[in-house]
Design an enzyme around this catalytic site. Structure first.
Site, PDB file in Angstrom:
ATOM      1  N   GLY A  43     -49.745 -35.045  12.353  1.00 52.41           N
ATOM      2  CA  GLY A  43     -50.179 -33.863  13.109  1.00 52.41           C
ATOM      3  C   GLY A  43     -49.731 -33.872  14.557  1.00 52.41           C
ATOM      4  CB  CYS A  45     -52.857 -36.699  17.529  1.00 49.77           C
ATOM      5  SG  CYS A  45     -53.180 -38.301  18.253  1.00 49.77           S
ATOM      6  CE  LYS A  54     -51.930 -39.898  26.605  1.00 46.81           C
ATOM      7  NZ  LYS A  54     -52.356 -38.542  26.214  1.00 46.81           N
ATOM      8  N   GLY A 117     -49.766 -24.081   3.992  1.00 41.25           N
ATOM      9  CA  GLY A 117     -50.664 -23.544   2.968  1.00 41.25           C
ATOM     10  C   GLY A 117     -51.351 -22.279   3.434  1.00 41.25           C
ATOM     11  CB  VAL A 236     -48.012 -17.743  37.513  1.00 42.70           C
ATOM     12  CG1 VAL A 236     -46.644 -17.119  37.318  1.00 42.70           C
ATOM     13  CG2 VAL A 236     -47.876 -19.188  37.948  1.00 42.70           C
ATOM     14  N   GLY A 284     -53.957 -24.436  28.113  1.00 38.32           N
ATOM     15  CA  GLY A 284     -54.923 -24.633  27.048  1.00 38.32           C
ATOM     16  C   GLY A 284     -54.281 -24.540  25.683  1.00 38.32           C
ATOM     17  NE  ARG A 285     -53.177 -28.349  21.213  1.00 37.25           N
ATOM     18  CZ  ARG A 285     -51.915 -28.397  20.769  1.00 37.25           C
ATOM     19  NH1 ARG A 285     -50.928 -28.535  21.630  1.00 37.25           N
ATOM     20  NH2 ARG A 285     -51.644 -28.339  19.487  1.00 37.25           N
ATOM     21  CG  HIS A 457     -66.103 -62.663  38.245  1.00 36.94           C
ATOM     22  ND1 HIS A 457     -66.140 -61.514  38.996  1.00 36.94           N
ATOM     23  CD2 HIS A 457     -65.544 -63.628  39.022  1.00 36.94           C
ATOM     24  CE1 HIS A 457     -65.639 -61.762  40.199  1.00 36.94           C
ATOM     25  NE2 HIS A 457     -65.279 -63.039  40.242  1.00 36.94           N
TER      26      HIS A 457
HETATM   27  P1  NAD Z   1     -57.005 -27.543  29.505  1.00 38.43           P
HETATM   28  O1  NAD Z   1     -58.033 -26.598  29.065  1.00 38.43           O
HETATM   29  O2  NAD Z   1     -57.346 -28.966  29.714  1.00 38.43           O
HETATM   30  O3  NAD Z   1     -56.362 -27.026  30.886  1.00 38.43           O
HETATM   31  C1  NAD Z   1     -55.812 -25.761  31.041  1.00 38.43           C
HETATM   32  C2  NAD Z   1     -55.894 -25.432  32.518  1.00 38.43           C
HETATM   33  O4  NAD Z   1     -55.143 -24.262  32.761  1.00 38.43           O
HETATM   34  C3  NAD Z   1     -57.308 -25.153  32.992  1.00 38.43           C
HETATM   35  O5  NAD Z   1     -57.556 -25.931  34.126  1.00 38.43           O
HETATM   36  C4  NAD Z   1     -57.285 -23.649  33.318  1.00 38.43           C
HETATM   37  O6  NAD Z   1     -58.156 -23.307  34.357  1.00 38.43           O
HETATM   38  C5  NAD Z   1     -55.832 -23.471  33.695  1.00 38.43           C
HETATM   39  N1  NAD Z   1     -55.323 -22.107  33.558  1.00 38.43           N
HETATM   40  C6  NAD Z   1     -55.536 -21.245  32.538  1.00 38.43           C
HETATM   41  N2  NAD Z   1     -54.869 -20.089  32.765  1.00 38.43           N
HETATM   42  C7  NAD Z   1     -54.213 -20.242  33.953  1.00 38.43           C
HETATM   43  C8  NAD Z   1     -53.364 -19.413  34.736  1.00 38.43           C
HETATM   44  N3  NAD Z   1     -53.046 -18.193  34.349  1.00 38.43           N
HETATM   45  N4  NAD Z   1     -52.858 -19.896  35.899  1.00 38.43           N
HETATM   46  C9  NAD Z   1     -53.191 -21.145  36.317  1.00 38.43           C
HETATM   47  N5  NAD Z   1     -54.006 -21.964  35.617  1.00 38.43           N
HETATM   48  C10 NAD Z   1     -54.500 -21.526  34.445  1.00 38.43           C
HETATM   49  O7  NAD Z   1     -55.798 -27.361  28.478  1.00 38.43           O
HETATM   50  P2  NAD Z   1     -54.478 -28.214  28.274  1.00 38.43           P
HETATM   51  O8  NAD Z   1     -54.237 -29.098  29.434  1.00 38.43           O
HETATM   52  O9  NAD Z   1     -53.422 -27.239  27.896  1.00 38.43           O
HETATM   53  O10 NAD Z   1     -54.851 -29.098  27.024  1.00 38.43           O
HETATM   54  C11 NAD Z   1     -55.307 -28.486  25.819  1.00 38.43           C
HETATM   55  C12 NAD Z   1     -56.292 -29.349  25.114  1.00 38.43           C
HETATM   56  O11 NAD Z   1     -55.607 -30.462  24.555  1.00 38.43           O
HETATM   57  C13 NAD Z   1     -57.355 -29.905  26.028  1.00 38.43           C
HETATM   58  O12 NAD Z   1     -58.496 -29.102  26.069  1.00 38.43           O
HETATM   59  C14 NAD Z   1     -57.651 -31.235  25.413  1.00 38.43           C
HETATM   60  O13 NAD Z   1     -58.752 -31.109  24.565  1.00 38.43           O
HETATM   61  C15 NAD Z   1     -56.435 -31.581  24.593  1.00 38.43           C
HETATM   62  N6  NAD Z   1     -55.738 -32.689  25.232  1.00 38.43           N
HETATM   63  C16 NAD Z   1     -56.381 -33.872  25.350  1.00 38.43           C
HETATM   64  C17 NAD Z   1     -55.745 -34.908  25.961  1.00 38.43           C
HETATM   65  C18 NAD Z   1     -56.452 -36.213  26.087  1.00 38.43           C
HETATM   66  O14 NAD Z   1     -57.411 -36.438  25.352  1.00 38.43           O
HETATM   67  N7  NAD Z   1     -56.041 -37.073  26.994  1.00 38.43           N
HETATM   68  C19 NAD Z   1     -54.480 -34.761  26.490  1.00 38.43           C
HETATM   69  C20 NAD Z   1     -53.856 -33.536  26.363  1.00 38.43           C
HETATM   70  C21 NAD Z   1     -54.505 -32.508  25.727  1.00 38.43           C
END
Ligand code: NAD
Length: 486
Positions: A43, A45, A54, A117, A236, A284-285, A457
């Site tokens: 998937g 990840c 990472k 699917g 933006v 975001g996702r 320690h």
């Molecule tokens: P996120 O929700 O962490 O961050 C998205 C950011 O974009 C937010 O701070 C939001 O305010 C900002 N944003 C949204 N629209 C915007 C705009 N028009 N202009 C400027 N800023 C804007 O989402 P992500 O970083 O895309 O990651 C998605 C998901 O993937 C996360 O919620 C997380 O659960 C997962 N993820 C986890 C890890 C980890 O566990 N280390 C790493 C990567 C991703």
């Protein structure tokens, strides 16, 4: 007419939620079929998320360690980055793990079908270019996909989502990262370490919105030095790629800006326009639930997420959903836990349900940020009285030897019972350290329990013990609340 296969359990999606469920179900003797669009399971990840990112963050860390070693009298030259070799190494790591998952399917007698699917009816899924699968029970583990904004839909190779950015086809001279969340800061850090001038634009007033500001502050400070600019409260508004321009993309901004190295006065408008060689969109996702035919079977969805109860059962009783498609937080370990929970519901002699007090979250930046359980902001929202023990890493011997005094550990307890409700850490290795806190919270430990456990320690794990000791006035190096540092 395609061939029809019958299975007792169909798992749709082979990420950490799906394969964890399929493997456990098969181990429990359930006839299981796993359908995944990728050639090998793993998937997002494994293929385009946690593991490749990472790997790149490890490289960034090595670059920073080599640079910072100068403080210890060690001089290394400028790093020479061989992108082809870096990609090959990343691909090898991913492929080795994916191949072992494929073997895991085979060894367990799981039928593994490659393809997408889609529901035909509530007991049948059709796979594009493949068979139809009829099932008794189904677990949906279809994950999530990057969200985007219409303004970035200009079909330019200079605009990347996280999947494209992870390929590191080149190191752009300048990179705009849209979104100061997990992905933006992790991948922005990678590109900055490799030599890009990185600007982050975040529409809210803080990086990592929703994360404890005490934990974000040291990271923000560090990133100020590593990034070209960090624009907060800024959006933006327009992106265009001037024709015949070798310069890249022109971007227009709107909003206040907090910038580095020359912060603008409060309230001043950010640059109205700037050019960047590439843009990473990390806003975001979203759940990957379109085009599944969920409407055909009547599975309820809310804002794209599949609705489930505490056993991760949907409103259609023989269909379950786990992982990103079933709701926040979108984290691999949450998906795996849910996948196993569903199999326990289906095969166990007890009927468990979701009962997690301490879901850990880790942002793999430098410094790392990790937390689990209740935060101070949660407590405020819930009008709940809490006591907080804070230990600053300036007093940690191990942090001093590493040149990493920029960390902080806090333990949040119920003042009436001393029970640990939450822990937050910012600092090197925070992602590894948080595991102790998860165990402490899930087993109902008190701060006194943590304080009375001997921590080795000199290690960074002592910072957790000391934060708990702070709450009991026992800390040798931390500041007891209400007492003056002597
Ligand atoms: P996120 O929700 O962490 O961050 C998205 C950011 O974009 C937010 O701070 C939001 O305010 C900002 N944003 C949204 N629209 C915007 C705009 N028009 N202009 C400027 N800023 C804007 O989402 P992500 O970083 O895309 O990651 C998605 C998901 O993937 C996360 O919620 C997380 O659960 C997962 N993820 C986890 C890890 C980890 O566990 N280390 C790493 C990567 C991703």
């Amino acid at each position: 007419m395609p061939e029809t296969i019958s299975t007792d359990l169909l798992v749709l999606g082979g990420g950490p939620g799906g394969y964890a469920a399929a493997f456990l179900a098969a181990d429990r003797g359930v006839q299981t079929t796993l359908i995944d669009a990728g050639k090998k399971p793993g998937g997002t990840c494994l293929h385009v998320g946690c593991i490749p990112s990472k790997t790149l963050l490890h490289v960034a860390e090595v670059i920073h360690l080599a640079h910072d070693a100068a403080d210890f009298g060690l001089q290394f030259g400028e790093p020479k980055v061989d992108l082809a070799r870096l990609r090959a190494r990343g691909d090898k790591i991913v492929d080795t793990m994916a191949t072992s998952l494929l073997k895991g399917c085979k060894d367990r007698g799981i039928s593994h079908i490659v393809g997408r699917g889609k529901f035909v009816d509530s007991h049948t899924i059709t796979v594009d270019g493949g068979p139809r699968v009829s099932f008794k029970t189904c677990i949906l583990a279809v994950g999530s996909i990057p969200a985007t904004l219409p303004m970035f839909d200009i079909k330019s190779a200079r605009i990347m989502d996280s999947t494209a950015a992870l390929r590191v086809e080149s190191v752009p001279k300048s990179l705009l990262v849209v979104g100061g969340g997990y992905i933006g800061l992790e991948l922005g850090s990678v590109y900055a370490a490799l030599g890009s001038k990185v600007t982050v634009v975040e529409m809210t007033p803080n990086l990592l919105p929703g994360v404890d500001p005490d934990l974000v502050r040291p990271l923000h400070g560090k990133l100020r030095g590593r990034f070209e600019n960090i624009y907060l409260n800024t959006k933006v508004t327009k992106v265009h790629e001037p024709e015949a321009s070798a310069m890249g993309l022109t971007v227009e901004f709107e909003g206040e800006a907090s910038s580095s190295p020359a912060p603008l006065p409060q309230g001043e408008k950010a640059n109205t326009a700037a050019s960047f060689e590439k843009i990473l969109v990390a806003v975001g996702r979203k759940p990957n639930t379109d085009n599944l035919g969920l409407d055909k079977v009547g599975v309820e969805v809310e804002r794209g997420f599949i609705k489930t109860d505490l056993q991760r059962r949907t409103n259609v009783p023989h269909i379950f959903a786990v992982g990103d498609c079933a709701g926040e937080p979108m984290l691999a370990h949450k998906a795996s836990h849910e996948g196993k929970l569903v199999v326990e519901v289906l095969t166990g002699d007890r009927a468990p349900s979701w009962d997690i007090r301490a879901m850990p979250a880790v942002v793999f930046t430098d410094p790392e940020i990790a937390w689990c359980g209740l935060t101070e902001a949660d407590a405020k929202r819930q009008n709940r009285n809490v006591k907080v023990g804070v230990f600053r890493w300036g007093f940690s011997g191990r942090a001093s030897t590493l040149g990493r005094n920029d960390g902080l550990t806090k333990v949040i307890v119920d003042p009436a019972t001393d029970q640990i409700l939450g822990v937050g850490i910012v600092g090197a290795g925070a992602g590894e350290l948080i595991a102790e806190a998860v165990v402490a919270i899930e087993t109902g430990s008190t701060a006194a329990d943590l304080a009375l456990c001997v921590h080795p320690h000199p290690t960074l794990s002592e910072t957790i013990g000391e934060a708990a000791e702070v709450l009991h006035g026992l800390s040798s190096h931390g500041l007891t609340p209400g007492k003056k540092q002597v």
